[in-house]
Design a protein around this motif. Structure first.
Motif, PDB file in Angstrom:
ATOM      1  N   ALA A  29      -1.746  39.245   6.507  1.00  0.00           N
ATOM      2  CA  ALA A  29      -0.377  39.306   6.037  1.00  0.00           C
ATOM      3  C   ALA A  29       0.151  41.017   6.017  1.00  0.00           C
ATOM      4  CB  ALA A  29      -0.018  38.625   4.693  1.00  0.00           C
ATOM      5  N   LEU A  30      -0.621  41.693   5.503  1.00  0.00           N
ATOM      6  CA  LEU A  30      -0.272  43.136   5.268  1.00  0.00           C
ATOM      7  C   LEU A  30       0.053  43.728   6.960  1.00  0.00           C
ATOM      8  CD1 LEU A  30      -2.589  44.966   2.874  1.00  0.00           C
ATOM      9  CD2 LEU A  30       0.108  44.862   2.950  1.00  0.00           C
ATOM     10  N   TYR A  31      -0.879  43.457   7.593  1.00  0.00           N
ATOM     11  CA  TYR A  31      -1.009  43.974   9.086  1.00  0.00           C
ATOM     12  C   TYR A  31       0.100  43.463   9.685  1.00  0.00           C
ATOM     13  CZ  TYR A  31      -2.536  44.312  13.724  1.00  0.00           C
ATOM     14  OH  TYR A  31      -2.500  44.647  15.235  1.00  0.00           O
ATOM     15  N   GLU A  32       0.569  42.160   9.782  1.00  0.00           N
ATOM     16  CA  GLU A  32       1.738  41.409  10.627  1.00  0.00           C
ATOM     17  C   GLU A  32       2.973  42.341   9.788  1.00  0.00           C
ATOM     18  OE1 GLU A  32       5.193  38.663  11.217  1.00  0.00           O
ATOM     19  OE2 GLU A  32       4.060  39.089   9.265  1.00  0.00           O
ATOM     20  N   ARG A  33       3.211  42.467   8.684  1.00  0.00           N
ATOM     21  CA  ARG A  33       4.240  42.708   8.106  1.00  0.00           C
ATOM     22  C   ARG A  33       4.634  44.253   8.390  1.00  0.00           C
ATOM     23  NH1 ARG A  33       7.774  40.722   3.370  1.00  0.00           N
ATOM     24  NH2 ARG A  33       9.191  42.405   2.804  1.00  0.00           N
ATOM     25  N   ALA A  51      -2.387  38.321  -4.794  1.00  0.00           N
ATOM     26  CA  ALA A  51      -1.931  39.083  -3.655  1.00  0.00           C
ATOM     27  C   ALA A  51      -1.215  38.082  -2.554  1.00  0.00           C
ATOM     28  CB  ALA A  51      -2.677  39.847  -3.040  1.00  0.00           C
ATOM     29  N   LEU A  52      -2.217  36.961  -2.224  1.00  0.00           N
ATOM     30  CA  LEU A  52      -1.773  35.951  -1.269  1.00  0.00           C
ATOM     31  C   LEU A  52      -0.266  35.535  -1.428  1.00  0.00           C
ATOM     32  CD1 LEU A  52      -3.181  35.174   1.054  1.00  0.00           C
ATOM     33  CD2 LEU A  52      -3.854  33.133  -0.101  1.00  0.00           C
ATOM     34  N   GLU A  53      -0.352  35.363  -3.144  1.00  0.00           N
ATOM     35  CA  GLU A  53       1.125  34.668  -3.199  1.00  0.00           C
ATOM     36  C   GLU A  53       2.366  35.476  -3.097  1.00  0.00           C
ATOM     37  OE1 GLU A  53       1.994  31.869  -4.835  1.00  0.00           O
ATOM     38  OE2 GLU A  53      -0.074  31.255  -4.255  1.00  0.00           O
ATOM     39  N   THR A  54       1.848  36.891  -2.786  1.00  0.00           N
ATOM     40  CA  THR A  54       3.323  37.665  -2.514  1.00  0.00           C
ATOM     41  C   THR A  54       3.329  37.779  -0.970  1.00  0.00           C
ATOM     42  OG1 THR A  54       1.869  39.712  -2.171  1.00  0.00           O
ATOM     43  CG2 THR A  54       2.736  39.132  -4.591  1.00  0.00           C
ATOM     44  N   SER A  55       2.749  37.018  -0.163  1.00  0.00           N
ATOM     45  CA  SER A  55       2.690  37.232   1.187  1.00  0.00           C
ATOM     46  C   SER A  55       3.847  36.077   1.748  1.00  0.00           C
ATOM     47  CB  SER A  55       1.158  36.929   1.942  1.00  0.00           C
ATOM     48  OG  SER A  55       1.011  35.593   1.952  1.00  0.00           O
ATOM     49  N   GLN A  56       3.994  36.050   2.888  1.00  0.00           N
ATOM     50  CA  GLN A  56       4.616  34.991   3.669  1.00  0.00           C
ATOM     51  C   GLN A  56       3.834  33.924   4.433  1.00  0.00           C
ATOM     52  OE1 GLN A  56       8.607  36.433   5.485  1.00  0.00           O
ATOM     53  NE2 GLN A  56       8.914  35.610   3.546  1.00  0.00           N
ATOM     54  N   LEU A  57       2.436  34.093   4.212  1.00  0.00           N
ATOM     55  CA  LEU A  57       1.853  33.285   4.866  1.00  0.00           C
ATOM     56  C   LEU A  57       2.007  31.735   4.543  1.00  0.00           C
ATOM     57  CD1 LEU A  57      -1.856  34.907   4.976  1.00  0.00           C
ATOM     58  CD2 LEU A  57      -0.160  35.187   6.683  1.00  0.00           C
ATOM     59  N   ALA A  58       1.784  30.822   5.530  1.00  0.00           N
ATOM     60  CA  ALA A  58       1.733  29.557   5.358  1.00  0.00           C
ATOM     61  C   ALA A  58       0.391  29.080   5.556  1.00  0.00           C
ATOM     62  CB  ALA A  58       2.501  28.668   6.570  1.00  0.00           C
ATOM     63  N   ASP A  90       0.522  43.995  -3.943  1.00  0.00           N
ATOM     64  CA  ASP A  90       1.841  42.874  -3.359  1.00  0.00           C
ATOM     65  C   ASP A  90       2.055  43.373  -1.912  1.00  0.00           C
ATOM     66  OD1 ASP A  90       4.701  42.440  -2.707  1.00  0.00           O
ATOM     67  OD2 ASP A  90       5.041  42.476  -4.948  1.00  0.00           O
ATOM     68  N   VAL A  91       1.929  42.159  -1.061  1.00  0.00           N
ATOM     69  CA  VAL A  91       1.911  42.210   0.319  1.00  0.00           C
ATOM     70  C   VAL A  91       3.374  42.924   0.679  1.00  0.00           C
ATOM     71  CG1 VAL A  91       1.909  40.930   2.427  1.00  0.00           C
ATOM     72  CG2 VAL A  91       0.300  40.690   0.679  1.00  0.00           C
ATOM     73  N   CYS A  93      -6.930  49.369  12.188  1.00  0.00           N
ATOM     74  CA  CYS A  93      -7.728  50.198  11.477  1.00  0.00           C
ATOM     75  C   CYS A  93      -7.207  50.508  10.083  1.00  0.00           C
ATOM     76  CB  CYS A  93      -8.181  51.464  12.412  1.00  0.00           C
ATOM     77  SG  CYS A  93      -8.919  50.901  13.860  1.00  0.00           S
ATOM     78  N   ASP A  94      -6.119  50.580   9.695  1.00  0.00           N
ATOM     79  CA  ASP A  94      -5.673  51.014   8.591  1.00  0.00           C
ATOM     80  C   ASP A  94      -5.777  49.897   7.373  1.00  0.00           C
ATOM     81  OD1 ASP A  94      -4.804  53.401   9.426  1.00  0.00           O
ATOM     82  OD2 ASP A  94      -2.905  52.721   9.671  1.00  0.00           O
ATOM     83  N   VAL A  95      -5.852  48.712   7.884  1.00  0.00           N
ATOM     84  CA  VAL A  95      -6.071  47.489   6.852  1.00  0.00           C
ATOM     85  C   VAL A  95      -7.107  46.860   7.095  1.00  0.00           C
ATOM     86  CG1 VAL A  95      -4.978  45.379   6.120  1.00  0.00           C
ATOM     87  CG2 VAL A  95      -3.604  47.058   7.332  1.00  0.00           C
ATOM     88  N   PHE A  96      -7.928  46.649   8.221  1.00  0.00           N
ATOM     89  CA  PHE A  96      -9.108  45.815   8.029  1.00  0.00           C
ATOM     90  C   PHE A  96     -10.341  46.610   7.851  1.00  0.00           C
ATOM     91  CE2 PHE A  96      -5.814  43.224  10.346  1.00  0.00           C
ATOM     92  CZ  PHE A  96      -6.169  42.031   9.979  1.00  0.00           C
ATOM     93  N   ARG A  97     -11.454  46.206   7.358  1.00  0.00           N
ATOM     94  CA  ARG A  97     -12.620  46.966   7.227  1.00  0.00           C
ATOM     95  C   ARG A  97     -13.187  47.361   8.625  1.00  0.00           C
ATOM     96  NH1 ARG A  97     -14.471  49.329   3.024  1.00  0.00           N
ATOM     97  NH2 ARG A  97     -16.374  48.984   3.849  1.00  0.00           N
TER      98      ARG A  97
END
Ligand code: ZN
Length: 237
Positions: free
Chosen positions: A115-119, A64-71, A37-38, A207-211
């Protein structure tokens, strides 16, 4: 010692089994089998594990994407350039209140990571450094049918499947522009520089989020952007 280790392993296995069976209840964000859940604060290791799982499972990723605020809008499977098909991709136009210089295609795992990174990383860094949020992210593109470093004999880049995004700059709410190329910290920086501090945090948080996160410290090819991807390799440079 050996017995102790065996007991510990047994306990760990039993605990894992009980967790999996639902016999022990823990908050969803701590539960490695719960969908990501983002909106929830990331938990070290657990969030990484959840991201790993959704990289291999498109249904889990969409959840997971559904829990994000991405348009975003779905992109039909296609092959815009020969040899570089786009599968299960999206076109992203905004992340909550944050927009982009232009929309771009992305794989679902890349979108969720962004989405995780931005938030949880980028906006907190902006608020704590400048007392305001990032309003726009300037990127240099996500999809490009090429090999790593454009080498003819090289491995396919994650950009070839829209699984990577290159970010060059951030614009703050008051219009201030922070560029990787101009503001990345240099050894001869005279004094404490807020933009440089912010970029360092933006890089380390990625670095914490992306591979893979590559910035100016990696090589000259990345002097003007952060390369972020969700491929199989793992690197933070
Ligand atoms: Zn790149």
């Amino acid at each position: 010692m050996r017995l102790f280790r065996s007991l510990l392993l047994l306990l760990l296995l039993l605990g894992t089994y009980a967790l999996w069976q639902g016999a022990i209840e823990i908050p969803e964000r701590w539960n490695p089998w719960a969908p990501l859940d983002v909106r929830e604060d990331p938990v070290p290791l657990v969030t990484g594990w959840k991201l790993d799982r959704l990289r291999a499972d498109d249904t889990l990723c969409r959840q997971a994407l559904e829990t994000s605020q991405l348009a975003y809008t779905p992109v039909a499977d296609s092959e815009p350039q020969p040899g570089c098909p786009l599968n299960d991709s999206l076109r992203i136009s905004a992340a909550g209140e944050t927009d982009f210089n232009s929309s771009f295609v992305a794989t679902c795992p890349l979108a969720v990571a962004l989405a995780l990174y931005e938030r949880h990383s980028l906006q907190p860094a902006a608020r704590e450094t400048f007392g305001q949020e990032v309003s726009q992210i300037t990127h240099l593109g996500s999809y490009a049918c090429r090999n790593i470093n454009n080498r003819e004999d090289g491995r396919r880049s994650e950009h070839a499947s829209a699984n990577a995004l290159d970010i060059a700059a951030f614009t703050l709410a008051d219009g201030r522009h922070i560029e990787v190329e101009a503001d990345w910290p240099h050894e001869d920086d005279a004094e404490d520089n807020a933009a440089a501090r912010f970029l360092t945090r933006a890089h380390d948080g990625a670095c914490d989020v992306f591979r893979v996160t590559l910035g100016p410290a990696h090589n000259q090819a990345h002097a003007n952007h952060f390369h972020l991807d969700m491929g199989t390799y793992s690197a933070c440079r």
